[in-house]
Design a protein around this motif. Structure first.
Motif, short mmCIF file in Angstrom:
data_model
loop_
_atom_site.label_atom_id
_atom_site.label_comp_id
_atom_site.label_asym_id
_atom_site.label_seq_id
_atom_site.Cartn_x
_atom_site.Cartn_y
_atom_site.Cartn_z
N GLU A 144 0.82 -1.21 0.00
CA GLU A 144 0.00 0.00 0.00
C GLU A 144 0.85 1.26 0.00
O GLU A 144 0.47 2.28 -0.59
N ASP A 193 1.79 2.48 -8.58
CA ASP A 193 0.44 1.93 -8.50
C ASP A 193 0.50 0.43 -8.23
O ASP A 193 1.30 -0.28 -8.85
N ASN A 228 -2.68 -1.42 -7.74
CA ASN A 228 -4.06 -1.91 -7.77
C ASN A 228 -4.14 -3.30 -8.40
O ASN A 228 -4.95 -4.13 -7.99
N LYS A 231 -10.87 -2.96 1.64
CA LYS A 231 -10.78 -2.85 0.18
C LYS A 231 -11.57 -3.97 -0.48
O LYS A 231 -11.47 -5.13 -0.07
N LYS A 232 -12.33 -3.63 -1.50
CA LYS A 232 -13.03 -4.63 -2.27
C LYS A 232 -12.01 -5.32 -3.17
O LYS A 232 -11.38 -4.67 -4.00
N THR A 233 -11.85 -6.58 -3.00
CA THR A 233 -10.73 -7.31 -3.61
C THR A 233 -11.24 -8.42 -4.50
O THR A 233 -12.24 -9.10 -4.19
N GLU A 278 -10.79 -3.32 -12.64
CA GLU A 278 -10.23 -2.13 -12.03
C GLU A 278 -11.30 -1.09 -11.74
O GLU A 278 -11.17 -0.27 -10.83
N THR A 279 -12.40 -1.12 -12.50
CA THR A 279 -13.50 -0.18 -12.26
C THR A 279 -14.42 -0.65 -11.14
O THR A 279 -15.19 0.16 -10.60
N LYS A 280 -14.34 -1.94 -10.78
CA LYS A 280 -15.24 -2.49 -9.78
C LYS A 280 -14.56 -2.78 -8.44
O LYS A 280 -15.23 -2.81 -7.41
N TYR A 281 -13.24 -3.01 -8.48
CA TYR A 281 -12.54 -3.45 -7.27
C TYR A 281 -11.38 -2.50 -6.97
O TYR A 281 -10.75 -1.95 -7.87
N SER A 282 -11.10 -2.38 -5.68
CA SER A 282 -9.96 -1.54 -5.25
C SER A 282 -8.64 -2.29 -5.36
O SER A 282 -7.58 -1.67 -5.50
N GLN A 283 -8.67 -3.62 -5.27
CA GLN A 283 -7.45 -4.41 -5.34
C GLN A 283 -7.71 -5.66 -6.15
O GLN A 283 -8.72 -6.35 -5.95
#
Length: 778
Positions: free
Chosen positions: A536, A541, A543, A572-574, A653-658
């Motif tokens: 982090e 980057d 992601n 984080k939404k993973t 990448e548009t739906k999840y943070s990781q």
């Protein structure tokens, strides 16, 4: 100036890096020695036992020492005046070698009583001299006339007796050698001197006769100047001959051209006018009346024409074109111009008529006379050149003979002087001899010089340590594994993101078998949280991450599954994708081995949203979704390199943070190289107990070669008995069989190991974060 400062800083930085690398290698080897201290201790014990056995069983040797003063004395003049008399270094090496010569030793053995021949027992008589020479040592201090003798024997009295006999034999031998046959030497040298004088007289007569036969050498100064003058004369004649031949060639060509023109009835005037002979051109001009008067006439007519043309222009302005004055002026101008044009033609006609009748015979006669003169001059020069060349050749031969005779005469003079000097020295120094005096009598020692307890002990410790360290070094080279995080970081030129110990195998299905989900508050999970923190706070980057390893069984599935849970636990939404479609360990671990998954999604012809909704799986971990591998395809590399997989990552990448992609090992297949170019960073999992150093380096190089961004490495499967290193003694339960993959590798790690790994990781991350912050600020 700035470039020079940068170069200096670069060189200084390179030297600091080299020193740091060397220091690191030394400390790493010391840690290895500490770990393998048993080998060093065993080597020291064995060396000590061998040293003690040698000291107890070795034969005792005793030493006797003596000193001998040696000086040259006599009535010769050279002993007082010679520069070598005051410098003992010139003759002391000779005296030193004579002391240990075979003749001196034989004489000493003949004087030695039988009871002192203890070192010669059991040795044939022919080997006595060699035995004594091996036990004898003769030295001489610099700038002294003293010989120091040392002899070793099994009996101290025998050693002193041998030295006493050697000193007496040496004194006798030196006196006999330097008193001798001076008169015989003088007679021999007188015979050689007479021969040299006879040869000298003969050579002198030959040189005088040679000079008389060549008066030029005598009268012409030095021998070299005479030859140079002759060569200059030859050069001058050669140049004149070349000029004469050129003149003859021109005259011959002129004569033949005029004669041919007369025979053919051609105009000979052209040949005369084009000739370089000024007399021919003057003859033509006088015959036809050409010359300066014709030139004046032409100039006057040209001037009159110009004046009339000027008047015509004025008349045009005053009277107009119809005026009779204009016509009159035009008539005058036309008459004069016609006269000017006809003059050259008339002169040429007269010149051609005169050439055929009068000029041709005169020109032919003149050309023939010139040809005869040139040919005669050429013959004279040829004769003079041949005579001069013959004279120069004879002169050169004579000079060579004269120089050889001069060198031989000079050599004979030097030999005569040398013989005379040698005869004088022999005569003056015939009473010179060598005087010796014992300055220190042979000593008798009660203590043996070999073996010595202190020397034996020191050698045993040194040899034992050297052998033990050599064995440890060889074993370390043959091991070929990384032993410390610093070594791994230095050789891979990357950062260590986290160090993970052995993890206990958990019972359960799905994420219940993942430590970060099943036991979120255990000590083992702290390593994954530290890994999450390192990622982090990375400067780039992160992601989209790719988790891979060097070889199968390194634990990349364990790391990827626990890291995904750690990210989900942080809010984080993973999304975790199992991209290992060949031998899917993640899908097997989570119990998701069926037809749905990544392979089906990539081969589907439906739109991307529909295909993802059919193959995306939710889990019992909040905020964590999974795309399993699906059925095994025949072309996994082609599916991963397709545009649909890249679109899948863009959608995620548009739906999840990781996003975490679990890929096969780098050295096993090409899949990680394909996916590595589509993600933000690559995390490489390394097992120091299993992975060889060269294989890990090859994996890192392959990732960097294709342009992947290596975020760092994760050190996996550490044991608790590392003692400053990674540790040894672990099992090889890992396998790339994917029966729960490397999940079976993990065992219980100790609290000390976890604390040590976390503190090292925290310090390294803090240094890395500070350096990156400074670079951003710059």
């Amino acid at each position: 100036m700035v470039m020079q400062e940068r170069n200096v800083l670069a060189m200084h930085g390179g030297s600091q890096v080299g020193a740091a690398s060397t220091l690191h290698s030394v400390f790493r080897f010391l840690r290895t020695v500490r770990h393998r201290s048993g080998i060093l201790l065993a080597s020291l014990v064995i060396a000590g036992i061998c040293g003690a056995a040698y000291y107890v069983t070795a034969e005792r040797r005793y030493e006797s020492n003596a000193s001998l003063y040696v000086v040259r004395v006599g009535s010769g003049v050279t002993d007082e005046n010679s520069n070598d008399n005051g410098n003992p270094n010139n003759e002391m090496p000779t005296f030193q070698r004579l002391m240990s010569s075979e003749e001196v030793i034989r004489r000493a053995l003949s004087r030695l009583p039988k009871k002192f021949r203890v070192d010669l027992e059991g040795i044939p008589e022919g080997g006595w001299v060699k035995q004594v020479k091996d036990n004898l040592s003769v030295t001489s201090a610099y700038s002294t006339n003293v010989l120091d003798l040392n002899y070793k024997s099994r009996d101290p009295k025998a050693a002193a007796a041998v030295l006493t006999a050697l000193l007496a034999a040496y004194e006798q031998y030196m006196n006999e050698t330097y008193q001798g046959s001076s008169e015989d030497n003088i007679r021999t040298l007188e015979g050689k001197l007479a021969q040299y004088l006879n040869d000298l007289n003969e050579k002198t007569k030959q040189r005088l006769k040679l000079k008389e036969s060549n008066p030029d050498i005598v009268d012409g100064g030095t021998e070299g100047s005479v030859l140079i003058i002759a060569l200059e004369q030859i050069k001058h004649l050669t140049t004149e001959l070349a000029v004469a031949r050129e003149e003859s060639s021109k005259a011959r060509s002129m004569a033949m051209a005029i004669q041919l023109a007369i025979q053919n009835g051609e105009d000979v005037v052209q040949f005369a006018m084009q000739s370089n002979d000024s007399f021919g051109r003057q003859l033509i001009e006088q015959s036809v009346g050409l010359g300066s008067q014709d030139t004046i006439l032409v100039s006057r007519l040209s001037q009159e024409i110009l004046d009339l043309q000027a008047k015509l222009q004025d008349a045009y302005l005053k009277y107009g074109e119809q005026n009779p004055i204009i016509g009159n002026l035009k008539s005058q101008i036309e008459i004069k111009e016609r006269h000017l044009r006809e003059m050259p033609l008339a002169q040429q006609n007269r010149l051609a008529q005169l050439g055929r009748e009068q000029l041709a015979p005169k020109l032919l006669q003149m050309a023939q006379q010139r040809l005869q003169f040139s040919e005669q001059q050429e013959r004279d020069l040829l004769r003079q050149l041949a005579e001069e060349q013959s004279r120069a050749q004879l002169l050169s031969q004579s000079l060579t003979q004269l120089q050889d005779l001069s060198r031989e005469i000079d050599l004979l003079y030097k030999q005569r002087d040398s013989l005379t000097e040698r005869m004088s020295n022999i005569d003056l120094n015939k009473n010179t001899f060598i005087r010796t005096s014992v300055s220190s009598k042979p000593s008798i020692s009660a203590r043996p010089v070999s073996p010595r307890l202190a020397v034996t002990g020191i050698l045993s410790v040194v040899l034992g340590s050297a052998v033990g360290l050599a064995i440890i070094w060889i074993l370390d080279i043959m091991d070929d594994r990384f032993r410390t995080p610093e070594e791994l970081k230095l050789q891979l030129d990357t950062q260590v993101l986290s160090m993970i110990g052995r993890i206990q195998e958990l019972e359960g299905d799905g994420f219940d078998a993942v430590m970060s989900h099943a036991k979120p508050h255990s000590r083992e999970v702290e390593a994954f949280r530290a890994l999450r923190t390192s990622i982090e706070f990375s400067a780039q980057d992160t992601n989209r991450l790719l988790i891979t390893s060097t070889e199968p069984g390194d634990g990349k599935t364990t790391v990827s599954s626990n890291l995904a849970v750690a990210f989900a636990q942080s809010g984080k939404k993973t999304l975790i994708i199992d991209a290992d479609m060949r031998r899917p360990g993640l899908s097997t671990l989570l119990g998701m081995r069926d037809e749905s998954g990544l392979s089906r999604l990539l081969r589907s012809t439906d739109d991307l949203e529909t295909a993802i909704s059919r193959n995306l799986r939710t889990t019992n971990v909040t905020g964590l979704d999974v795309i399993s591998c699906g059925a095994r395809p025949v072309n996994p590399a082609e599916l991963l390199s397709s545009e649909r997989f890249a679109n899948l990552l863009s959608w995620a990448e548009t739906k999840y943070s990781q996003i975490i992609v679990d890929a096969p090992p780098v050295l096993a297949v090409s899949d990680p190289a394909i996916v590595g170019r589509l993600v933000d960073g690559v995390v490489l999992v390394v097992r120091p107990d299993k992975d060889r150093r060269r294989m890990v380096i090859r994996a890192v190089e392959s990732l960097r070669t294709i342009g992947c961004s290596l975020l760092g490495v994760v050190v996996n499967h550490l044991s608790g008995n590392d003692e400053g290193g990674y540790g040894y003694g672990y099992g090889y339960g890992y396998g790339y069989g994917y029966g729960h993959d490397d999940h079976h590798e993990h065992q219980e790690s100790t609290e000390a190991d976890v604390a040590k790994g976390l503190s090292a990781l925290a310090g390294e991350f803090d240094d890395t974060h500070k350096s990156k912050s400074r670079r951003k600020a710059a």
